[in-house]
Design an enzyme around this catalytic site. Structure first.
Site, PDB file in Angstrom:
ATOM      1  N   ASN A 389       0.810  -1.208   0.000  1.00  0.00           N
ATOM      2  CA  ASN A 389       0.000   0.000   0.000  1.00  0.00           C
ATOM      3  C   ASN A 389       0.849   1.266   0.000  1.00  0.00           C
ATOM      4  OD1 ASN A 389      -2.088   1.928   0.388  1.00  0.00           O
ATOM      5  ND2 ASN A 389      -3.328   0.405   1.435  1.00  0.00           N
ATOM      6  N   ASP A 390       1.326   1.662   1.153  1.00  0.00           N
ATOM      7  CA  ASP A 390       2.020   2.943   1.269  1.00  0.00           C
ATOM      8  C   ASP A 390       3.249   3.037   0.374  1.00  0.00           C
ATOM      9  OD1 ASP A 390       0.247   3.900   3.254  1.00  0.00           O
ATOM     10  OD2 ASP A 390       1.279   2.679   4.751  1.00  0.00           O
ATOM     11  N   VAL A 391       3.932   1.913   0.137  1.00  0.00           N
ATOM     12  CA  VAL A 391       5.174   1.945  -0.652  1.00  0.00           C
ATOM     13  C   VAL A 391       4.915   2.155  -2.134  1.00  0.00           C
ATOM     14  CG1 VAL A 391       6.407   0.521   1.009  1.00  0.00           C
ATOM     15  CG2 VAL A 391       5.213  -0.577  -0.904  1.00  0.00           C
ATOM     16  N   THR A 392       3.637   2.197  -2.550  1.00  0.00           N
ATOM     17  CA  THR A 392       3.286   2.449  -3.955  1.00  0.00           C
ATOM     18  C   THR A 392       2.491   3.734  -4.117  1.00  0.00           C
ATOM     19  OG1 THR A 392       1.178   1.233  -3.844  1.00  0.00           O
ATOM     20  CG2 THR A 392       3.166  -0.050  -4.348  1.00  0.00           C
ATOM     21  N   SER A 430      -0.290   3.726   7.146  1.00  0.00           N
ATOM     22  CA  SER A 430      -0.165   5.153   7.431  1.00  0.00           C
ATOM     23  C   SER A 430      -1.529   5.802   7.641  1.00  0.00           C
ATOM     24  CB  SER A 430       0.563   5.854   6.283  1.00  0.00           C
ATOM     25  OG  SER A 430      -0.206   5.769   5.098  1.00  0.00           O
TER      26      SER A 430
END
Length: 454
Positions: A389-392, A430
């Site tokens: 999720n957050d890393v993309t 996040s």
């Protein structure tokens, strides 16, 4: 009983094995050997310590070894890989608690005999201080990772000033303790440190947990080193220093990967945003999100020349890595190039995704780190995001009000087609929406990651 020289040589060999073990852990192909070397080194250190002249009673030692061995074996046999980060945090808390108990126990023993000096008092206070911070900080991290506590950052006005004040008070108490050698002063130092451990970790948001785990690993190393000075044990000093420095270096690498300040991490000063401005993600949430069937995903992958898979914590929860391995084998046979893109902080601890992929025997040359894989997304037919999720999230590059703004991400958005396997539209760790999901070339495939991959 072994003499001092023999003990020193044995500890030197043990420390050398720890260093070789760390070296082995730098690559998946040598990681197993590294573990064996480190295990043998620890076994050697334990055995020779049992033959130290300082050991007077074996009954409690063997009782502790037996209880610890049983607990360790049971935990290792039953722990699920997705729960590994919180297990690591729990282990860190035990190291911290041990440092506190050793410091207090050593002080009471030496104070009773009258054999104590200023240097030892400083060592005891520092050991208890670092250990107490590690203990409560690790417990908070465990609670957030386990879901017992909210993953949202908890901040309040004057938080950093309070931490600074407590730090200065502790410094004064350490100086006082080195002069008056009062047990009460040592206990006050410990209580303040327990509070600091709590205050340093609560403002850190869930998305930054990989850095926290690494940071606490470093803290536990310094706690062990302090214990080594207290007990005058060279093996503990060397081992603690190795863990402390390696954890600090890993924390620094994680901070660079997330565009965080290393100093702010150490001081617990990051993880949230006080900006009330409506983010671009919230605005995008009012737009439509395309969804696709599993058959659509299968068709696109089957007809692709290149596929990049982006694994995340959702893959760990669903245990989808084995199904991905089967999918990789099928696509390899059909001539489809498959690579796995790894973000340094994917999952909940450093290297989480690498371990899971290695567990399912996905070839090492298929697994590529972020900096190396990012230029390839633009020439990739299909990017398959499995529980990441957050890393993309492109908000890290475009939305200045986002708490993850500035964090380097995987350039998934540049692929020709993007498919995201996810259970629901719930935000990531996040707590913010992912702008990627609203892009024209992105489709959601809702369902359990393992079932979808199968």
């Amino acid at each position: 009983m072994l003499n001092a020289n023999t003990l020193a040589i044995a500890y030197l060999i043990s420390a050398s094995l720890f260093i070789l073990g760390l070296k082995g852990l730098t690559h998946p192909s040598t990681a197993r050997r590294g573990n064996y070397l480190a295990m043998f080194g620890m076994g050697l250190a334990i055995v020779v310590t049992l033959f130290s002249p300082a050991v007077q009673n074996y009954s409690l030692i063997f009782a502790g070894l037996a209880i610890g061995a049983v607990i360790g074996i049971v935990v290792a046999m039953k722990i699920d890989m997705k729960a590994m980060p919180q297990l690591v945090a729990a282990f860190h808390s035990l190291v911290g608690l041990t440092a506190v108990l050793v410091a207090i126990g050593t002080f009471t023993e030496h104070a009773a005999s009258g054999i104590i000096d200023g240097v030892m008092l400083v060592e005891l206070s520092i050991g208890s201080f670092i250990g107490a911070i590690t203990f409560t900080g690790s417990l908070i991290a465990f609670g957030k990772l386990q879901g017992l506590l909210s993953g949202n950052p908890i901040v309040f006005k004057g938080q950093h000033m309070l931490n600074l004040a407590l730090g200065l008070v502790t410094l004064g108490l350490v100086i006082q303790f080195s002069q008056n050698s009062s047990l009460t002063t040592l206990l006050v130092i410990t209580v303040i440190a327990l509070a600091l451990g709590f205050l340093l970790i609560i403002p850190i948001g869930g998305a930054d947990m990989p850095v926290v785990v690494s940071m606490l690993n470093s803290y536990s190393g310094w706690a062990a080193a302090a214990t080594g000075f207290t007990l005058q044990n060279n093996a503990l000093i060397v081992t603690g220093a190795l863990v402390g420095f390696s954890g600090a270096i890993l924390s620094f690498i994680m901070c660079r990967a997330m565009n965080r300040s290393f100093i702010s991490v150490i001081l617990g000063g990051f993880g949230g945003s006080d900006d009330d401005e409506e983010s671009a993600a919230m605005q995008a949430a009012n737009q439509g999100v395309k969804s696709a069937a599993v058959e659509d995903l299968a068709f696109m992958i089957e007809n692709a020349n290149r596929l990049i898979v982006v694994p995340g914590y959702g893959m760990a929860v669903a245990q989808a890595q084995h199904a991905l391995k089967e999918l990789t084998d099928i696509l390899d046979e059909r001539g489809v190039e498959v690579k796995f893109a790894i973000h340094p902080v994917a999952g909940r601890m450093p290297g989480h995704m690498n371990v899971l992929l290695a567990e399912s025997d996905i070839p090492y040359d298929h697994v590529v780190e972020m900096d190396e894989i990012n230029p390839e997304f633009a020439t990739t037919d299909v990017a398959l995001v499995v529980g990441a999720n957050d890393v993309t999230n492109p908000a890290a590059k475009t939305d200045k009000s986002s708490p993850i703004y500035g964090m380097p991400i995987l350039d998934v958005e540049k692929a020709k087609y993007i498919f995201v396997i996810k259970r629901s539209m719930r935000p990531g760790y996040s707590g913010i929406e992912n702008l990627l999901y609203f892009r024209d070339n992105c489709s959601m495939v809702f369902g359990d990651a393992k079932d979808v991959c199968e």
